[in-house]
Design an enzyme around this catalytic site. Sequence first.
Site, PDB file in Angstrom:
ATOM      1  N   ASP A  21       0.832  -1.205   0.000  1.00  0.00           N
ATOM      2  CA  ASP A  21       0.000   0.000   0.000  1.00  0.00           C
ATOM      3  C   ASP A  21       0.869   1.260   0.000  1.00  0.00           C
ATOM      4  OD1 ASP A  21      -2.467   1.286  -0.047  1.00  0.00           O
ATOM      5  OD2 ASP A  21      -2.558   1.447   2.135  1.00  0.00           O
ATOM      6  N   GLY A  22       0.329   2.315  -0.606  1.00  0.00           N
ATOM      7  CA  GLY A  22       1.002   3.619  -0.560  1.00  0.00           C
ATOM      8  C   GLY A  22       1.507   4.126  -1.900  1.00  0.00           C
ATOM      9  N   ARG A  25      -0.145   7.671  -2.733  1.00  0.00           N
ATOM     10  CA  ARG A  25       0.390   8.766  -1.909  1.00  0.00           C
ATOM     11  C   ARG A  25       1.852   9.059  -2.259  1.00  0.00           C
ATOM     12  NH1 ARG A  25      -1.073   6.115   3.467  1.00  0.00           N
ATOM     13  NH2 ARG A  25      -1.508   4.399   2.036  1.00  0.00           N
ATOM     14  N   ASN A  69     -10.995  -2.425  -5.416  1.00  0.00           N
ATOM     15  CA  ASN A  69     -10.201  -1.516  -6.262  1.00  0.00           C
ATOM     16  C   ASN A  69     -10.851  -1.292  -7.635  1.00  0.00           C
ATOM     17  OD1 ASN A  69      -6.965  -2.686  -5.022  1.00  0.00           O
ATOM     18  ND2 ASN A  69      -8.207  -0.964  -4.317  1.00  0.00           N
TER      19      ASN A  69
HETATM   20  C1  IPE Z   1      -5.449  -2.728  -0.159  1.00  0.00           C
HETATM   21  O1  IPE Z   1      -5.153  -1.383  -0.295  1.00  0.00           O
HETATM   22  C2  IPE Z   1      -5.458  -3.390  -1.506  1.00  0.00           C
HETATM   23  C3  IPE Z   1      -4.152  -3.544  -2.149  1.00  0.00           C
HETATM   24  C4  IPE Z   1      -3.008  -3.240  -1.629  1.00  0.00           C
HETATM   25  C5  IPE Z   1      -4.190  -4.137  -3.453  1.00  0.00           C
HETATM   26  P1  IPE Z   1      -6.289  -0.288  -0.466  1.00  0.00           P
HETATM   27  O2  IPE Z   1      -5.578   1.002  -0.583  1.00  0.00           O
HETATM   28  O3  IPE Z   1      -7.202  -0.661  -1.550  1.00  0.00           O
HETATM   29  O4  IPE Z   1      -7.074  -0.404   0.918  1.00  0.00           O
HETATM   30  P2  IPE Z   1      -7.792   0.722   1.784  1.00  0.00           P
HETATM   31  O5  IPE Z   1      -8.739   1.428   0.870  1.00  0.00           O
HETATM   32  O6  IPE Z   1      -6.724   1.623   2.303  1.00  0.00           O
HETATM   33  O7  IPE Z   1      -8.431  -0.024   2.900  1.00  0.00           O
HETATM   34  C1  IPE Z   2      -1.693   0.146  -3.351  1.00  0.00           C
HETATM   35  O1  IPE Z   2      -1.450   1.505  -3.376  1.00  0.00           O
HETATM   36  C2  IPE Z   2      -1.822  -0.422  -4.742  1.00  0.00           C
HETATM   37  C3  IPE Z   2      -3.199  -0.770  -5.109  1.00  0.00           C
HETATM   38  C4  IPE Z   2      -4.239  -0.760  -4.301  1.00  0.00           C
HETATM   39  C5  IPE Z   2      -3.423  -1.174  -6.480  1.00  0.00           C
HETATM   40  P1  IPE Z   2      -2.640   2.562  -3.371  1.00  0.00           P
HETATM   41  O2  IPE Z   2      -3.003   2.872  -4.773  1.00  0.00           O
HETATM   42  O3  IPE Z   2      -3.754   2.101  -2.502  1.00  0.00           O
HETATM   43  O4  IPE Z   2      -1.921   3.812  -2.715  1.00  0.00           O
HETATM   44  P2  IPE Z   2      -2.507   4.798  -1.614  1.00  0.00           P
HETATM   45  O5  IPE Z   2      -2.909   3.953  -0.449  1.00  0.00           O
HETATM   46  O6  IPE Z   2      -3.673   5.492  -2.234  1.00  0.00           O
HETATM   47  O7  IPE Z   2      -1.382   5.689  -1.293  1.00  0.00           O
HETATM   48 MG    MG Z   3      -4.143   2.339  -0.528  1.00  0.00          MG
END
Ligand code: IPE
Ligand code: IPE
Ligand code: MG
Length: 248
Positions: A21-22, A25, A69
Site C-alpha cells: 500500500d502507498g 500517496r 479496487n
Molecule cells: C489494499 O489497499 C489493496 C491492495 C493493496 C491491493 P487499499 O488502498 O485498496 O485499501 P484501503 O482502501 O486503504 O483499505
Molecule cells: C496500493 O497503493 C496499490 C493498489 C491498491 C493497487 P494505493 O493505490 O492504494 O496507494 P494509496 O494507499 O492510495 O497511497
Molecule cells: Mg491504498
Amino acid sequence: MNFLQAIQPDRVPAHVAVIMDGNGRWAQKRGLERAQGHIEGVNSVRRITEAACRIGVKYLTLYAFSTENWNRPKAEVNALMGLLVSCLHKEMPLFMKNGIRLRIIGDMESFSPEVRQAMNEALQHTQGNTRMDLVLALGYSSRWELTEAFRKMAGKVKEGRLQIQDIDAEKIAEFLATSFMPDPDLLIRTGGERRVSNFLLWQIAYAEMYFSPVFWPDFTEEMFYESIVEYQSRERRFGNVPTKPAEA
Ligand code: IPE
Ligand code: IPE
Ligand code: MG
C-alpha cells in the site's frame, strides 16, 4: 545493523503475505499522477520477490488488486491493467531465473480477455518452477473468496457429495483459493494504514502482523529483511502457554 545477516536461516517464515500500500500517496507527494506510483511500485515487487527468494521464503503472496479496487476511477484501473499485462510479460526472465512459480488468487473472470490471457500464459510458463511460489492476489477479497467457498460447499452438500459432519476448519480451507499453500506466518502492510482491507481473513488467524509507515515504492530489501528479523524475535503461542516459562 545488517538485517540480512541477522536472519536465522532455520526460522525463515514459509509464507509471507504483503499488502502493498502507498503507491498513490507516494506519487501525489511528488506532484505526479497516482499511476506513476504504481509504475514505481513494480520495482519494489521485483526487489522484494528476489529478497524473499534469497532467504528461502516458499510462498510470497502480494495483494496487488482488490475486488474493491474496481471502484477506483477508470483511468487508474486502466493504468493498473496495462501495467499488469506488461509486467506479466516483462518479468518472465526474473521468474525463470529464480525458479519462481506464479500463482493467482482472485476472481480471474472479472478481468478482460486480454488480461486473462496474459495471466494464463504466465501461469502455464512458470508451472514447472519449484523454488518459490509468487502468489498474486488479483481481483481478490476475502469476502469474495469465502462467499465462493460457501457456495461450492453448499452445492456439494446438496448433491450428497459432502456430509455436514465432515465440515471442519481443514475442510473449509480446501475450498479457499489458497488451498495449495500453508497460512501466512507473517503479514506485512506498508503505507502506514493499520488495517487488513479484506485480505486473507480466514488465513491470518495466527499470522504475525508487521506494519511499516513506508510507502510501497520506497520499501527496500533491507526493510523487508528487518521485518523478518522482527518476526523471528516474536514468540508464537497459538493460544498455548509459553514453551519456555519465564523465570519466576
Ligand atoms: C489494499 O489497499 C489493496 C491492495 C493493496 C491491493 P487499499 O488502498 O485498496 O485499501 P484501503 O482502501 O486503504 O483499505
Ligand atoms: C496500493 O497503493 C496499490 C493498489 C491498491 C493497487 P494505493 O493505490 O492504494 O496507494 P494509496 O494507499 O492510495 O497511497
Ligand atoms: Mg491504498
